[in-house]
Enzyme design. Structure first.
Site, PDB file in Angstrom:
ATOM      1  N   LYS A 126      -9.870   4.170  -0.705  1.00 64.22           N
ATOM      2  CA  LYS A 126      -8.991   3.811   0.412  1.00 64.22           C
ATOM      3  C   LYS A 126      -7.636   4.488   0.266  1.00 64.22           C
ATOM      4  O   LYS A 126      -7.056   4.978   1.249  1.00 64.22           O
ATOM      5  CB  LYS A 126      -8.823   2.293   0.472  1.00 64.22           C
ATOM      6  N   THR A 158      -5.723  -3.842   1.492  1.00 66.00           N
ATOM      7  CA  THR A 158      -5.360  -2.636   0.756  1.00 66.00           C
ATOM      8  C   THR A 158      -4.248  -3.005  -0.214  1.00 66.00           C
ATOM      9  O   THR A 158      -3.099  -3.203   0.187  1.00 66.00           O
ATOM     10  CB  THR A 158      -4.888  -1.530   1.713  1.00 66.00           C
ATOM     11  N   LYS A 195       3.493   1.338   2.857  1.00 63.16           N
ATOM     12  CA  LYS A 195       3.069   0.613   1.652  1.00 63.16           C
ATOM     13  C   LYS A 195       1.874   1.296   1.007  1.00 63.16           C
ATOM     14  O   LYS A 195       1.825   1.481  -0.220  1.00 63.16           O
ATOM     15  CB  LYS A 195       2.735  -0.834   2.024  1.00 63.16           C
TER      16      LYS A 195
END
Length: 310
Positions: A191, A117, A259
């Site tokens: 995502k 990711t 994050k």
């Protein structure tokens, strides 16, 4: 288990090995998600080579049949597919470039499957790095370490439609479903959307548990009620139980979740959209991370939920 069932399973394993055993897959990154990914590829009969910056983590897979490489280039040599499952865009770029980078060793027919990711901007940069060297598929996954171990991830894939049939056997070994999206990079976009929703659910549950506590109610009663109600979410209530029990064993580490939320904020800001809930929760999560919960599960967000900190 009956003898006939054992024979059937043995035959299926043999067939899978015959179909996939000649295909070498390099896995760069054998952490919380990369290790179960490598294990499931091995179980499916693929020939797997692994690399990790901390070599000891990669060596733990050697007993299952994985080759352990000393450099990303060593892992990529002769690989038909290469999977990156690393912390962020900078880590992926570092592993792929330079004298020992994987791109120096990938063959012209290899496919680079980028499953980390890393956000929208970094995905675009990594796809540009691959141009002229390897085919590139953007394929982050939705799911934490437990579904990863069970091979039940949701693969969010995007890339050249001509590559779909080639990479699908790998995705079938890793997930219960592959969602193919139209444009290269859409997997990473989706995502961010899913993980931003996850972040809002977790923070909402942290505040709900804290409010329950300061009002003198039993958090277990609230969680049980939510479980039986349309208001509840299996994921959120599971995290609520972990918060109440102080069970922060990492399924999805808090600093990784933070994050990803920051990446969602950056992507939204680039398009002129404000995400006030995400912005607010990140301040809380930064407190929890700074107080020593970075590698704990995202449920550790409860530790920064205000005066009712549990």
């Amino acid at each position: 288990m009956t003898i006939s069932t054992e024979r059937t399973e043995r035959t299926e394993r043999t067939e899978r090995t015959e179909q996939t055993g000649r295909t070498r897959v390099a896995v760069l990154g054998t952490g919380v998600m990369g290790a179960p990914i490598a294990r499931n590829l091995l179980r499916a009969g693929f020939d797997v080579t692994v690399w990790n910056r901390t070599r000891q983590r990669a060596e733990a897979l050697a007993g299952l049949g994985a080759r352990v490489a000393g450099t990303p280039a060593g892992a990529a040599a002769e690989a038909g597919f290469l999977i990156t499952m690393l912390t962020d865009g900078a880590a992926v770029e570092s592993a792929m470039t330079g004298a020992d980078g994987a791109l120096t060793a990938l063959g012209p027919d290899a496919v680079w499957i980028q499953m980390s990711t890393v956000g929208v901007h970094a995905t675009r940069q990594l796809a540009e790095l691959a141009e002229g060297t390897a085919a590139f598929v953007d394929a982050p996954v939705s799911g934490s370490s437990e579904p990863a171990e069970r091979g039940e991830l949701l693969v969010l894939a995007s890339g050249d439609p001509a590559l779909r049939a080639r990479v699908q056997p790998l995705f079938d070994a890793l997930g219960h479903r592959t969602l193919w999206l139209d444009r290269l990079g859409d997997g990473s976009c989706f995502k961010l959307v899913l993980n931003n929703w996850l972040a809002v659910l977790v923070e909402g549950m942290a505040e709900t548990v804290s409010l329950t506590s300061v009002l003198g109610l039993d958090p277990g009663l609230v969680l049980g009620t939510l479980t039986e109600s349309p208001l509840g979410s299996p994921y959120a209530t599971a995290k609520g139980r972990a918060m109440v029990e102080h069970d922060f064993a990492p399924g999805f580490p808090l600093h990784h979740a933070g994050k990803d939320a920051a990446l969602a904020l950056a992507a939204a800001d680039h398009r002129g959209l404000e995400l006030p809930l995400t912005e607010a929760l990140l301040k809380r999560w930064d407190e929890a991370i700074a107080s020593g919960h970075a590698t704990d599960d995202v449920a550790a967000a409860i530790t920064a939920a205000g005066p009712a900190r549990l």
